[in-house]
Design a protein around this motif. Sequence first.
Motif, PDB file in Angstrom:
ATOM      1  N   ALA B 387       1.172   3.336  -5.255  1.00  0.00           N
ATOM      2  CA  ALA B 387       0.717   1.937  -5.058  1.00  0.00           C
ATOM      3  C   ALA B 387      -0.168   1.336  -6.207  1.00  0.00           C
ATOM      4  O   ALA B 387      -0.055   0.132  -6.484  1.00  0.00           O
ATOM      5  N   VAL B 388      -1.295   2.355  -6.644  1.00  0.00           N
ATOM      6  CA  VAL B 388      -2.347   1.534  -7.586  1.00  0.00           C
ATOM      7  C   VAL B 388      -2.078   2.231  -8.969  1.00  0.00           C
ATOM      8  O   VAL B 388      -2.700   1.821  -9.621  1.00  0.00           O
ATOM      9  N   HIS B 389      -1.111   3.012  -9.203  1.00  0.00           N
ATOM     10  CA  HIS B 389      -0.636   3.317 -10.561  1.00  0.00           C
ATOM     11  C   HIS B 389      -2.010   4.094 -11.250  1.00  0.00           C
ATOM     12  O   HIS B 389      -2.252   4.149 -12.404  1.00  0.00           O
ATOM     13  N   SER B 390      -2.653   4.870 -10.351  1.00  0.00           N
ATOM     14  CA  SER B 390      -3.993   5.565 -10.961  1.00  0.00           C
ATOM     15  C   SER B 390      -4.185   6.737 -10.234  1.00  0.00           C
ATOM     16  O   SER B 390      -3.793   6.644  -8.675  1.00  0.00           O
ATOM     17  N   ASN B 392      -7.241   8.006  -9.792  1.00  0.00           N
ATOM     18  CA  ASN B 392      -8.818   8.085  -9.425  1.00  0.00           C
ATOM     19  C   ASN B 392      -9.173   7.231  -8.447  1.00  0.00           C
ATOM     20  O   ASN B 392      -8.633   5.968  -8.209  1.00  0.00           O
ATOM     21  N   TYR B 393     -10.051   7.798  -7.562  1.00  0.00           N
ATOM     22  CA  TYR B 393     -10.479   6.729  -6.516  1.00  0.00           C
ATOM     23  C   TYR B 393     -10.945   5.484  -6.955  1.00  0.00           C
ATOM     24  O   TYR B 393     -11.368   4.531  -6.066  1.00  0.00           O
ATOM     25  N   THR B 394     -11.787   5.565  -8.026  1.00  0.00           N
ATOM     26  CA  THR B 394     -12.500   4.209  -8.607  1.00  0.00           C
ATOM     27  C   THR B 394     -11.320   3.269  -8.550  1.00  0.00           C
ATOM     28  O   THR B 394     -11.957   2.012  -8.696  1.00  0.00           O
ATOM     29  N   ALA B 395     -10.126   3.499  -8.802  1.00  0.00           N
ATOM     30  CA  ALA B 395      -8.930   2.311  -8.745  1.00  0.00           C
ATOM     31  C   ALA B 395      -8.717   2.111  -7.569  1.00  0.00           C
ATOM     32  O   ALA B 395      -7.928   1.163  -7.278  1.00  0.00           O
ATOM     33  N   MET B 396      -9.226   2.710  -6.422  1.00  0.00           N
ATOM     34  CA  MET B 396      -8.924   2.461  -5.178  1.00  0.00           C
ATOM     35  C   MET B 396     -10.030   1.886  -4.388  1.00  0.00           C
ATOM     36  O   MET B 396     -10.865   1.149  -4.724  1.00  0.00           O
ATOM     37  N   GLY B 397     -10.131   2.073  -2.997  1.00  0.00           N
ATOM     38  CA  GLY B 397     -11.151   1.511  -2.179  1.00  0.00           C
ATOM     39  C   GLY B 397     -10.456   0.399  -1.373  1.00  0.00           C
ATOM     40  O   GLY B 397      -9.692  -0.610  -1.821  1.00  0.00           O
ATOM     41  N   GLY B 398     -11.024   0.305   0.131  1.00  0.00           N
ATOM     42  CA  GLY B 398     -10.553  -0.561   0.801  1.00  0.00           C
ATOM     43  C   GLY B 398      -9.002  -0.912   0.970  1.00  0.00           C
ATOM     44  O   GLY B 398      -8.323  -2.084   1.340  1.00  0.00           O
ATOM     45  N   LEU B 399      -8.382   0.172   1.047  1.00  0.00           N
ATOM     46  CA  LEU B 399      -6.953   0.209   0.955  1.00  0.00           C
ATOM     47  C   LEU B 399      -6.576   0.049   2.279  1.00  0.00           C
ATOM     48  O   LEU B 399      -5.167   0.294   2.718  1.00  0.00           O
ATOM     49  N   TYR B 400      -7.241   0.237   3.535  1.00  0.00           N
ATOM     50  CA  TYR B 400      -6.863   0.752   4.856  1.00  0.00           C
ATOM     51  C   TYR B 400      -6.108  -0.383   5.304  1.00  0.00           C
ATOM     52  O   TYR B 400      -5.087  -0.395   6.121  1.00  0.00           O
ATOM     53  N   LYS B 401      -6.337  -1.737   5.038  1.00  0.00           N
ATOM     54  CA  LYS B 401      -5.466  -2.693   5.498  1.00  0.00           C
ATOM     55  C   LYS B 401      -4.098  -3.004   4.622  1.00  0.00           C
ATOM     56  O   LYS B 401      -3.365  -3.807   5.263  1.00  0.00           O
ATOM     57  N   TYR B 402      -4.054  -2.603   3.515  1.00  0.00           N
ATOM     58  CA  TYR B 402      -3.178  -2.674   2.508  1.00  0.00           C
ATOM     59  C   TYR B 402      -1.929  -1.855   2.992  1.00  0.00           C
ATOM     60  O   TYR B 402      -0.781  -2.022   2.941  1.00  0.00           O
ATOM     61  N   MET B 403      -2.446  -0.721   3.195  1.00  0.00           N
ATOM     62  CA  MET B 403      -1.353   0.830   3.630  1.00  0.00           C
ATOM     63  C   MET B 403      -1.596   1.119   4.913  1.00  0.00           C
ATOM     64  O   MET B 403      -2.045   2.274   5.009  1.00  0.00           O
ATOM     65  N   PRO B 479      -1.191  -3.919  -3.395  1.00  0.00           N
ATOM     66  CA  PRO B 479      -0.526  -2.683  -3.098  1.00  0.00           C
ATOM     67  C   PRO B 479      -0.092  -2.707  -1.615  1.00  0.00           C
ATOM     68  O   PRO B 479      -0.496  -3.472  -0.721  1.00  0.00           O
ATOM     69  N   HIS B 480       0.816  -1.760  -1.444  1.00  0.00           N
ATOM     70  CA  HIS B 480       1.601  -1.979  -0.260  1.00  0.00           C
ATOM     71  C   HIS B 480       2.223  -0.555   0.163  1.00  0.00           C
ATOM     72  O   HIS B 480       2.117   0.439  -0.683  1.00  0.00           O
TER      73      HIS B 480
END
Lengths: 103, 647
Positions: B387-390, B392-403, B479-480
């Motif tokens: 979904a985020v093409h990385s 590292n968690y630095t490229a993520m965060g707050g994904l709970y509502k997208y996925m 992201p989805h």
Amino acid sequence: MDLSILWYLVPSVIMFVCGVYGFVTRKNLIAILISLELMLNSADLNFVVFNRFLFPGSMEGMVFTLFSIAIAAAETAIAIAIIINIYRAIGNTDVREINKLKH
Amino acid sequence: MDITLPILILAIPITMFLVLGIGGVKMSRKLAGVLGICGLGTTAVLAYIVAFTYYFSGDPLFILDGVRQQYQVFDVTWLAFTQRLVVNIGFLLDPISAMMLIVITTISFMVHLYSWGYMEHEPGFQRYYAFLSLFTFSMLGLVVATNIFQMYIFWELVGVSSYLLIGFFYKLPSAVSASKKAFIVTRFADLGFLIGILVLSYFTDTFNFITLTQNPESVLGSTGGATFMGASALTWAMVLIFTGGMGKSAMLPLHIWLPDAMEGPTPVSALIHAATMVVAGVYLVARMFPVYCVVPSSLTFVTVVGAITAFYAAAVACAQIDIKRILAFSTISQIAFMMVSLGVAYDQPIEGVHYSGLGYMASMFHLFTHAMFKALLFLGAGALIHAVHSNNYTAMGGLYKYMPITHWTFLIGCLAIAGIPPFSGFFSKDEMLAAMYANNWVWGAWMSMVAGLTAFYMFRMYFLVFWWKENPHYKEHRPHDAPWQMSLPLIILAAVSCVAGFIPFGEFITWNGEPYHIHLEAPVAITSVIIALIGIFIAFKLYFKENSVPTRLKNMMPALWEAAHRRFYWDEIYQFITHKIIFGIICRSIAWFDRHVIDATMDGMAWIAQRASASIKGMQNGAIQAYVIWYFMGAIVLAAITWLCLI
């Protein structure tokens, strides 16, 4: 008169040495061929003489000599053919000119 | 039992490998994917049939007077080198191999399905499926091996498959060096394994597992008291065999390849580097367990290595940024857990209670549950990376509502690994801890601390990925959730992780085949849940919402953070040993000898021959008559010599 073996071998050696001398000194390929034939003939003579004096009962030396004469005839035919071709290619038969086959 | 099904279980994956490997380039992606998935699906169904027949049919071949038997479906001579050295190939059914059949085919099927979505656009899709089939074949062959030599052969085959799959993206230099590293490190460990096998079979005259394990005391007797450097030959053999397991299962100090192996495609990490291949070491120890029990010192070695590794990996996992590396270190730590559990399992009654083999059962139980939830976590990580093409968690965060699907399944995985009831990890970890406390409270306390760390670093990752703060990049690239091929395995594995803990595992797998009734050790269970909750709570406080505390903590002890982040410099140590000492000192002097002595001798001979020919080649000048003179002189000289000799 009883001829010893030397009467045959000495002319054979003379023939052979003449052949070697001619082979080494002549410049013409035909002359070299003739010298070659001289050496061959001296060898044939030895065959016959040794056969006659050492193994008088057998015929192998004689037969071998006949065989060798036949081969020499064929060989001479090939040599003449080569010489003719060389003459056609370079215009003479001087052995000093034919020295391309080297390292 | 009919031998058709067991043969088919091995034959289908290897046929698939050949078909996809040879004909793959001519196939469309869809055909290759469907073929791979169908082939593996069939294998999975057959493996389930075989395993269920083994566990539930009640056939006296499989269970006699309530004791589960080891049964060789077939065992044929494959290579007969000499009268004594004969290698067989066969199919062994016993509690652990039947369980491994289920684990391998299940995870492999999930991964096949998942890869259809995950690898859709990658070049070499057909090759990928061919390698997956090869791996499945090798792993199945490994677990059903009837003798230790067959196991070794398949052991190498899984190593090759792992190498091929780590280096799947062969255009990336990092993937290439990672695959090379994995192969060399595990191969180096396998050298120990091979020596161990040879030592063991030299004294016992057999490779066969049943012969070795049915009467282990005779194995000890047959060594005739041979010792080497103060330890008996058998101890050496078992420790060396364990070295092979250390390599495959990434125990300290041979763990360095596993984090780098994360360069491979994520489904591969889920299948090989989390669920199946890396537990081969645990499986090996479990397989040889009765022999290990004869030499408790080798089991102590297993325990110590496992305990150190578990703590080390857990500590390093707390300071990683790449989520796949966090999972890799978590895998190392969990496998070490299983090792410790096996190490403390040997037969010893404590205060009247016979704890015989509790750790063995718990270890196998954890192997099973860990395979499921760790595959789930890896596949979840794959969905995140997709979904985020990385990584590292630095490229993520707050994904709970997208996925949402990924979020919930990932949460279940994290709860399971942290050991929160009623998820599967709680039950297996509780049994393991109970076994450790029963052996020695030191191991129990140490591993409880590791369990707490596990909960902390898993939830650190969970919160940083799904909560913390939303990454601003989402506005450009929303992201989805992943397509159904990827979501379905997540949901299935999450469901398994929820219920697997309730399997009465002791009824199926114990070290001697007699059923063991699992009962929760209330004190151990309560303390381990409390410790896990503390770990989760600290992670929650630190990472749930964006705040500056983690950074301040990091800045308070930069050296520690840096050391943990750099994995306590193990790679640097290896780099130093291999490059500076081995390459720089030993290899350089050998190279000097090669160049200046061996090569120089050859060069000298060639030089002499060349000079000699150069000096005489002038004689070939093309003048025939000169040759004749030379020839004639030579003939005279020879004749003269002959004449002199005759006189």
